[in-house]
Design a protein around this motif. Sequence first.
Motif, short mmCIF file in Angstrom:
data_model
loop_
_atom_site.label_atom_id
_atom_site.label_comp_id
_atom_site.label_asym_id
_atom_site.label_seq_id
_atom_site.Cartn_x
_atom_site.Cartn_y
_atom_site.Cartn_z
N TYR A 36 -1.34 -1.65 38.82
CA TYR A 36 -2.04 -1.03 37.71
C TYR A 36 -1.55 0.41 37.54
O TYR A 36 -1.17 1.08 38.49
CB TYR A 36 -3.55 -0.96 37.98
N GLN A 38 -2.93 4.07 35.96
CA GLN A 38 -4.14 4.74 35.49
C GLN A 38 -3.82 6.16 35.07
O GLN A 38 -3.34 6.97 35.85
CB GLN A 38 -5.23 4.74 36.56
N GLY A 41 -8.77 9.94 33.29
CA GLY A 41 -9.95 9.66 32.48
C GLY A 41 -9.99 8.29 31.85
O GLY A 41 -10.90 7.99 31.07
N LYS A 42 -9.02 7.44 32.18
CA LYS A 42 -8.99 6.11 31.59
C LYS A 42 -9.12 5.03 32.66
O LYS A 42 -8.95 5.30 33.85
CB LYS A 42 -7.68 5.90 30.81
N GLY A 43 -9.38 3.83 32.22
CA GLY A 43 -9.45 2.72 33.14
C GLY A 43 -8.07 2.25 33.54
O GLY A 43 -7.08 2.50 32.84
N PRO A 44 -7.96 1.57 34.68
CA PRO A 44 -6.65 1.03 35.09
C PRO A 44 -6.09 0.09 34.04
O PRO A 44 -6.83 -0.67 33.41
CB PRO A 44 -6.99 0.29 36.39
N PHE A 46 -3.26 -2.89 33.40
CA PHE A 46 -2.40 -3.89 34.03
C PHE A 46 -0.94 -3.63 33.69
O PHE A 46 -0.58 -3.37 32.54
CB PHE A 46 -2.83 -5.27 33.52
N PHE A 89 -1.58 2.08 41.15
CA PHE A 89 -2.29 1.39 42.22
C PHE A 89 -1.73 -0.01 42.40
O PHE A 89 -1.50 -0.72 41.42
CB PHE A 89 -3.78 1.23 41.88
N THR A 98 -11.03 -8.05 44.50
CA THR A 98 -9.79 -7.33 44.28
C THR A 98 -9.86 -6.01 45.02
O THR A 98 -10.74 -5.20 44.75
CB THR A 98 -9.55 -7.10 42.78
N PHE A 100 -8.11 -2.47 45.91
CA PHE A 100 -7.12 -1.52 45.44
C PHE A 100 -6.59 -0.67 46.58
O PHE A 100 -7.32 -0.36 47.53
CB PHE A 100 -7.74 -0.58 44.39
#
Lengths: 110, 113
Positions: A36, A38, A41-44, A46, A89, A98, A100
């Motif tokens: 991932y 990232q 300030g954002k989500g991971p 894919f 990650f 899952t 990380f």
Amino acid sequence: GESVGLHLPTLSVQEGDNSIINCAYSNSASDYFIWYKQESGKGPQFIIDIRSNMDKRQGQRVTVLLNKTVKHLSLQIAATQPGDSAVYFCAESAGFKTIFGAGTRLFVKA
Amino acid sequence: AAGVIQSPRHLIKEKRETATLKCYPIPRHDTVYWYQQGPGQDPQFLISFYEKMQSDKGSIPDRFSAQQFSDYHSELNMSSLELGDSALYFCASSLGGRGREQFFGPGTRLTVL
């Protein structure tokens, strides 16, 4: 307990060079592995995944290598661009759980 | 394309209060995951649901509970909040159960004062 870790916390590369980010995992039962990206300030997000019955998978500018013998995963980014700067990650999955790793920050120098 | 929606985006609570975080998965996705990410930390898996049933559990405190509803949205309920609960909470959704690409939402930033 189960853990996924990374050898290098930061990586600095020149724009246009190739980047390699490494990861070690510990659960032999994991059968699905994911990388991932990232941004702050954002989500991971894919990037690419690989299942345990494979040892290599390629995407657009990215390649993931899986070595089950030594429980090692790597992400190769070709022709690294400034937009690739982020935290990367690796994650391992067994069932729905899952796990990380600790993340590697990639800096791309122009 | 539709993405995962999380609400609220920001939440400030006092110690010992309760909080409810909501997650709306991508339409037709049947699996929801919840993660907690502290500052400078990796995301920690909390809990997952597949077809409205709990499918796996990670490091979720007993003070937290979650469920997935008939419309596949999910809620994470947090009680007796502690300062250490301050974090980003991400929801992710996927289609088809385990071992599928997870799509993450923008997260809810929870601050406990």
